[in-house]
Design a protein around this motif. Sequence first.
Motif, short mmCIF file in Angstrom:
data_model
loop_
_atom_site.label_atom_id
_atom_site.label_comp_id
_atom_site.label_asym_id
_atom_site.label_seq_id
_atom_site.Cartn_x
_atom_site.Cartn_y
_atom_site.Cartn_z
N ARG A 1 0.55 -1.09 -0.41
CA ARG A 1 -0.33 0.12 -0.26
C ARG A 1 0.81 1.20 0.23
O ARG A 1 1.57 1.29 0.94
N PHE A 2 0.59 2.44 -0.51
CA PHE A 2 1.21 3.64 -1.20
C PHE A 2 0.63 4.47 -1.19
O PHE A 2 -0.59 3.96 -1.84
N THR A 3 0.72 5.09 -1.08
CA THR A 3 0.08 6.98 -2.07
C THR A 3 0.78 7.77 -2.60
O THR A 3 1.82 7.61 -2.29
N VAL A 4 0.02 8.22 -3.67
CA VAL A 4 0.35 9.31 -4.86
C VAL A 4 0.16 10.19 -4.59
O VAL A 4 -0.84 10.42 -4.71
N SER A 5 0.80 10.93 -5.14
CA SER A 5 -0.13 12.85 -4.92
C SER A 5 -0.45 13.22 -6.29
O SER A 5 -1.25 13.82 -6.79
N GLU A 6 -0.24 12.39 -7.37
CA GLU A 6 -0.64 12.51 -8.75
C GLU A 6 -0.73 11.17 -9.97
O GLU A 6 -0.56 9.96 -8.91
N ALA A 7 -1.47 11.45 -10.26
CA ALA A 7 -1.70 10.34 -11.20
C ALA A 7 0.31 9.51 -12.23
O ALA A 7 0.22 10.59 -12.40
N ALA B 1 -4.62 7.25 -2.41
CA ALA B 1 -3.80 5.73 -2.12
C ALA B 1 -4.54 4.49 -3.17
O ALA B 1 -5.06 4.91 -3.77
N VAL B 2 -3.70 3.67 -3.32
CA VAL B 2 -2.96 2.31 -4.44
C VAL B 2 -2.95 1.66 -3.51
O VAL B 2 -1.76 1.00 -2.79
N SER B 3 -3.19 0.63 -3.34
CA SER B 3 -3.64 -0.73 -2.93
C SER B 3 -2.67 -2.17 -4.58
O SER B 3 -3.62 -1.78 -5.44
N VAL B 4 -1.23 -2.52 -4.04
CA VAL B 4 -0.89 -3.77 -4.79
C VAL B 4 -1.02 -4.90 -4.16
O VAL B 4 -0.37 -5.55 -2.97
#
Length: 110
Positions: free
Chosen positions: A25-31, A84-87
């Motif tokens: 899991r992580f968070t990105v500030s833009e696409a 938020a992104v989950s892989v």
Amino acid sequence: MITGLSLTHTRFRVGALPKRGTTIRFTVSEAVTYTVQVERVLPGRIARATGKTPVCHAAARRHGRRCSIYRRVSTTTGTAAAGAVSVAFPGRIGSRSLRPGSYRVTVEAQ
């Protein structure tokens, strides 16, 4: 920019049931387009030739300080919108499961 990188399980077994594996899991500030790279950590020994930079070699060498060698096992890419992104990472590369041992996971955003 990537922030808040975490794994749900830092130690896990590979298997079917009950559900095994981990989630990155992580968070990105833009696409972004992200890359998740998995590397196996192997033991090595530092060898130094006269006048040259020290180099980490396979553990078959008997002398020298200990060091770690990182061998790439897998690279996965994907796209994500800001937030938020989950892989999911099941501990398998294709149909082959990872061998027991230590691994390093690196996440990079382009």
